[in-house]
Design a protein around this motif. Structure first.
Motif, PDB file in Angstrom:
ATOM      1  N   ARG A 247       0.580  -1.289   0.021  1.00 59.22           N
ATOM      2  CA  ARG A 247      -0.083   0.198  -0.021  1.00 59.22           C
ATOM      3  C   ARG A 247       0.830   1.263  -0.143  1.00 59.22           C
ATOM      4  N   ALA A 248       0.778   2.208  -0.884  1.00 57.80           N
ATOM      5  CA  ALA A 248       1.414   3.378  -0.924  1.00 57.80           C
ATOM      6  C   ALA A 248       0.922   4.359   0.354  1.00 57.80           C
ATOM      7  N   GLY A 262       4.412   1.352  -2.852  1.00 60.92           N
ATOM      8  CA  GLY A 262       3.628   0.301  -2.939  1.00 60.92           C
ATOM      9  C   GLY A 262       3.941  -0.364  -4.376  1.00 60.92           C
ATOM     10  N   SER A 263       3.107  -1.449  -4.162  1.00 59.79           N
ATOM     11  CA  SER A 263       3.056  -2.112  -5.695  1.00 59.79           C
ATOM     12  C   SER A 263       2.534  -1.705  -6.723  1.00 59.79           C
ATOM     13  N   PRO A 264       2.795  -2.005  -7.914  1.00 62.27           N
ATOM     14  CA  PRO A 264       2.117  -1.237  -9.250  1.00 62.27           C
ATOM     15  C   PRO A 264       0.720  -1.830  -9.665  1.00 62.27           C
ATOM     16  N   ALA A 275      -5.578   2.568  -4.595  1.00 58.96           N
ATOM     17  CA  ALA A 275      -4.942   3.299  -5.936  1.00 58.96           C
ATOM     18  C   ALA A 275      -3.380   2.998  -5.831  1.00 58.96           C
ATOM     19  N   LYS A 276      -3.070   2.525  -7.323  1.00 55.25           N
ATOM     20  CA  LYS A 276      -1.515   2.127  -7.408  1.00 55.25           C
ATOM     21  C   LYS A 276      -0.893   3.539  -8.135  1.00 55.25           C
ATOM     22  N   PHE A 295      -0.454   8.339 -10.515  1.00 54.09           N
ATOM     23  CA  PHE A 295      -1.356   7.320 -10.083  1.00 54.09           C
ATOM     24  C   PHE A 295      -1.140   6.454 -11.629  1.00 54.09           C
ATOM     25  N   LEU A 296      -1.313   5.131 -11.290  1.00 52.13           N
ATOM     26  CA  LEU A 296      -1.237   4.349 -12.401  1.00 52.13           C
ATOM     27  C   LEU A 296      -2.598   3.738 -13.226  1.00 52.13           C
ATOM     28  N   ARG A 297      -2.567   3.559 -14.326  1.00 49.83           N
ATOM     29  CA  ARG A 297      -3.645   2.796 -15.027  1.00 49.83           C
ATOM     30  C   ARG A 297      -3.607   1.572 -15.323  1.00 49.83           C
TER      31      ARG A 297
END
Length: 429
Positions: A247-248, A262-264, A275-276, A295-297
């Motif tokens: 977790r970020a 955090g993990s992607p 949210a990653k 933030f990653l999609r």
């Protein structure tokens, strides 16, 4: 200097036997786009590159392809350390080749790094070079930056990887205290190389006490490492990049900005709704850093379905195309066992349907009645200790939690009088 902090890729990991490689490729593509768009000078990978010490060939191929693309032919610096899931020697096997492209791979806490070979790289060749280095630290010349970066590195520091017995006692509190002191000593030693004319960074893979876990962080290393106190972090750094928790989050109480990226990807259904992201850091020598979460999609979301109306409700959701591109954990309320043919039909219609768990309301009622004998404050204390590596919540936090459930009731009221709130609300409390 613009620095990107990422960690816990867990390349090769599956979800209940389902491959995540497609999503991991999506993440790498997105990451490479981010470092280009944001003009990143230095990429920090804070451990757990792979999911196992013996990763599949496709996972290793993806990692080396990522390093090659991220380094941009040696123009961008990369520092990657080993986490508890990585084989340190295997992670660093390509170090001689990686060094030619400005990549530092660091596997063991006591490993001694050396400056870049003068026969390979010179600072005036337009490539990243290690101009100085030693045990746990490296000074990097980055062509795109006027100032050097000094990185203090501590890969996953278990007793076995340190090759040390930190305490003869089996008492958990004593072990934690001695371990934390040793981590502090190591970081203090590495941090002696920080300078006022450089950007000073700490990088490690460990569990700082008070951090919030998720179920996807599986212990794997024999001779495991307990939690460390927040004061074990190097005070001379401008930013400390951590890996291990998925977790970020920002580490509370740290003397300098300290974060888990955090993990992607979400690697268990306990991370539903997380949210990653990756962290972009902007740093100048002798100045306070600024950070921005990007933030990653990439990747498919993990969702939970709770079908209180049984199979007909599940079929209706499938027909409607609900959560079409998601991994699904299904709880289905039934009065009798689900037939195997029904399970087969559901999975045939929705291939991302991972878990199908029948819920029998009468059985749930019996379990709830048994749990009602435990005071809710005791359950909260146990939950908090499990999620923070053994830390005890103070009375103020317990009181806050109880007041959120029902401000008009006494603290010792039992679950039979009200339903305990879910994990996310408890963690927020």
């Amino acid at each position: 200097m613009r620095i990107l902090h990422t960690s816990d890729w867990h390349l090769g990991r599956t979800l209940e036997g389902r491959s995540r490689l497609e999503e991991q490729v999506m993440f790498i593509n997105e990451l490479c786009g981010i470092v280009e768009d944001e003009a990143v000078d230095l990429v920090l990978i804070a451990g757990d590159v792979f999911d196992t010490v013996n990763p599949p060939a496709m996972a290793e191929e993806l990692f080396y392809d990522a390093l090659n693309r991220l380094s941009d032919g040696g123009k961008r610096a990369i520092v990657a350390i080993a986490g508890n899931h990585d084989n340190p020697e295997r992670l660093c096997a390509a170090s001689p080749l990686a060094e030619r492209n400005g990549i530092t791979l660091y596997g063991l806490p006591k490993e001694v790094l050396r400056p870049s070979s003068s026969l390979l790289i010179h600072p005036n060749q337009g490539k990243v070079s290690r101009v100085a280095a030693g045990q746990g630290w490296a000074e990097l010349h980055i062509p795109s930056c006027p100032d050097p970066a000094i990185v203090a590195m501590l890969p996953y520091p278990s007793e076995s990887r340190l090759n040390e017995v930190l305490s003869q006692s089996l008492d958990e509190e004593i072990l934690r205290e001695e371990y934390s002191k040793r981590v502090q000593q190591l970081f203090s030693s590495f941090g002696q190389h920080f300078r006022s004319d450089a950007v000073n960074i700490g990088l490690s893979h460990l569990f700082v006490r008070g951090g919030m876990e998720s179920e996807s962080e599986r212990p794997i290393q024999l001779g495991s490492a307990p939690t460390v106190e927040v004061n074990a972090m190097p005070t001379g750094a401008q930013y400390i990049a951590l890996g291990h928790l998925h977790r970020a989050q920002t580490v509370k109480g740290a003397a300098v900005p300290t974060r888990y990226s955090g993990s992607p990807l979400a690697y268990s259904f306990s991370e539903t709704g997380y949210a990653k992201s990756v962290v972009l850091v902007e740093a100048f020598p002798g100045q306070a850093i600024t950070t921005r979460e990007i933030f990653l999609r990439a990747g498919y979301p993990l969702v939970k379905w709770k079908a209180t109306e049984g199979l007909t409700q599940v079929q209706r959701w499938i027909n409607e195309g609900k959560d079409l591109n998601a991994w699904i954990d299904l709880e289905i309320f039934v009065t009798s066992a689900i037939q195997s043919q029904d399970i087969h039909n559901l999975r045939r219609q929705r291939e991302h349907l991972i878990n199908i768990r029948p819920i029998f309301p009468e059985t749930e009622k019996i379990v709830a009645e048994a749990r009602s004998k435990l005071p809710i404050d005791e359950l909260f204390r146990k939950f908090y200790q499990d999620r923070t590596g053994g830390a005890d919540p103070d009375q103020e936090l317990v009181s806050m939690f109880l007041s959120l459930i029902d401000p008009d009731k006494d603290e010792t009221v039992s679950i039979s009088q009200r339903q305990i709130i879910g994990d996310e609300e408890a963690e927020t409390a």
